[in-house]
Scaffold this active site. Structure first.
Site, PDB file in Angstrom:
ATOM      1  N   ALA A  65       0.829  -1.202   0.000  1.00  0.00           N
ATOM      2  CA  ALA A  65       0.000   0.000   0.000  1.00  0.00           C
ATOM      3  C   ALA A  65       0.863   1.251   0.000  1.00  0.00           C
ATOM      4  O   ALA A  65       1.915   1.305   0.644  1.00  0.00           O
ATOM      5  CB  ALA A  65      -0.914   0.001   1.224  1.00  0.00           C
ATOM      6  N   GLY A 108       1.602  -5.682   0.944  1.00  0.00           N
ATOM      7  CA  GLY A 108       0.592  -5.959  -0.075  1.00  0.00           C
ATOM      8  C   GLY A 108       1.174  -6.518  -1.351  1.00  0.00           C
ATOM      9  O   GLY A 108       0.470  -7.182  -2.112  1.00  0.00           O
ATOM     10  N   GLU A 111       1.094 -10.085  -0.861  1.00  0.00           N
ATOM     11  CA  GLU A 111      -0.298 -10.528  -0.942  1.00  0.00           C
ATOM     12  C   GLU A 111      -0.782 -10.596  -2.385  1.00  0.00           C
ATOM     13  O   GLU A 111      -1.587 -11.475  -2.735  1.00  0.00           O
ATOM     14  CB  GLU A 111      -1.174  -9.619  -0.086  1.00  0.00           C
ATOM     15  CG  GLU A 111      -0.878  -9.823   1.410  1.00  0.00           C
ATOM     16  CD  GLU A 111      -1.629  -8.891   2.320  1.00  0.00           C
ATOM     17  OE1 GLU A 111      -2.344  -9.370   3.215  1.00  0.00           O
ATOM     18  OE2 GLU A 111      -1.473  -7.659   2.144  1.00  0.00           O
ATOM     19  N   GLU A 131       4.000  -5.729   8.026  1.00  0.00           N
ATOM     20  CA  GLU A 131       2.995  -4.785   8.517  1.00  0.00           C
ATOM     21  C   GLU A 131       3.125  -4.500  10.012  1.00  0.00           C
ATOM     22  O   GLU A 131       2.832  -3.389  10.470  1.00  0.00           O
ATOM     23  CB  GLU A 131       1.584  -5.301   8.202  1.00  0.00           C
ATOM     24  CG  GLU A 131       1.137  -5.061   6.772  1.00  0.00           C
ATOM     25  CD  GLU A 131       1.588  -6.138   5.809  1.00  0.00           C
ATOM     26  OE1 GLU A 131       1.120  -6.150   4.660  1.00  0.00           O
ATOM     27  OE2 GLU A 131       2.443  -6.978   6.191  1.00  0.00           O
TER      28      GLU A 131
END
Length: 259
Positions: A65, A108, A111, A131
């Site tokens: 992100a 991310g 991910e 994170e």
């Protein structure tokens, strides 16, 4: 310039690129809407049978992100209703996606990789869910997909320590299918893998993928048998089901219709 580009290439393959190298390909609103649009486009195009997802540049596949967007209160723009984070991680897709990891894939970015079906990576690539360093969690599938993809205790160490997994170890654990030496060879290797898939019967590939994705979903044996039976019936009702044996008998390459 678009934050996500889609190239339709020969051989029924598409190349999707996150094009924000100046931000390490971090996900902002434009990336989220762009990736969702890329999924829409490739799903709607019957000529495309496999898709490669990569990042622009040499440093990062995706840094996760864009924290500048998050800190500015625009975090909701980084996800879509259908796809979740980046418009992609929870999006249903009938065609195989290959992550071509050209550098670090963190937070991310990992991910996104885990949401793909296959992975090709350069040796200098790295994966991780850092994170917790920022008091956050990997809320886009990473917390349960990573322990499915690699040994659970290794995944837990990465999640809790914010550590990174280098591509060599990731390959050893089976997260990475194919490892290449440099970025120059990455595109060729990923597209070659996509071409291997695209030459096969598209209906059979889609239905095989649908069943295989459920292998570790928690469905019991009876449910998986029923899913496999349904997949076979769909394949048997297709034109490709007739074309494959016919081409074999006639000693020629099959002419798949995808229907």
């Amino acid at each position: 310039m678009s934050a996500v580009t889609v190239e339709r290439l020969p051989g029924h393959v598409a190349l999707v690129t996150i094009d924000r190298p100046e931000a390490r390909n971090a996900v902002n609103g434009d990336v989220a809407t762009g990736l969702e649009a890329a999924v829409d486009a490739t799903e709607a195009d019957d000529d495309i049978r496999a898709v490669v997802l990569t990042g622009a540049g040499r440093e990062a596949f995706c840094a996760g992100a864009d924290l500048k967007e998050v800190s500015a209160g625009r975090g909701s723009a980084l996800r879509t209703e259908r796809g979740g984070f980046a418009g992609f991680v929870y999006r249903e897709r009938s065609k195989p996606w290959i992550a071509a990891v050209n550098g670090k894939a963190l937070a991310g970015g990992t991910e996104l990789v885990l949401a793909c079906d296959l992975v090709v990576a350069v040796r200098q690539a790295a994966f991780g869910l850092p994170e917790v360093l920022r008091g956050l969690i990997a809320a886009a599938g990473g917390l349960y997909r990573l322990p499915r993809a690699i040994p659970p205790n290794i995944a837990l160490e990465l999640i809790l320590t914010a550590g990174q997994l280098d591509a060599e170890r990731a390959h050893g654990f089976g997260l990475v299918n194919r490892l290449v030496d440099d970025v120059e060879g990455l595109r060729e290797a990923a597209l070659a893998l996509a071409a291997e898939i695209a030459r096969n019967g598209p209906v059979a590939v889609r239905q095989s993928l649908r069943v295989a994705r459920e292998a570790n979903s928690g469905l019991d044996e009876a449910a998986l048998r029923a899913l496999t039976r349904d997949a076979f019936e769909r394949v048997a009702a297709s034109e490709d089901f007739k074309e494959g044996p016919r081409a074999f008998i006639e000693k020629r390459a099959p002419r798949w219709s995808g229907r």
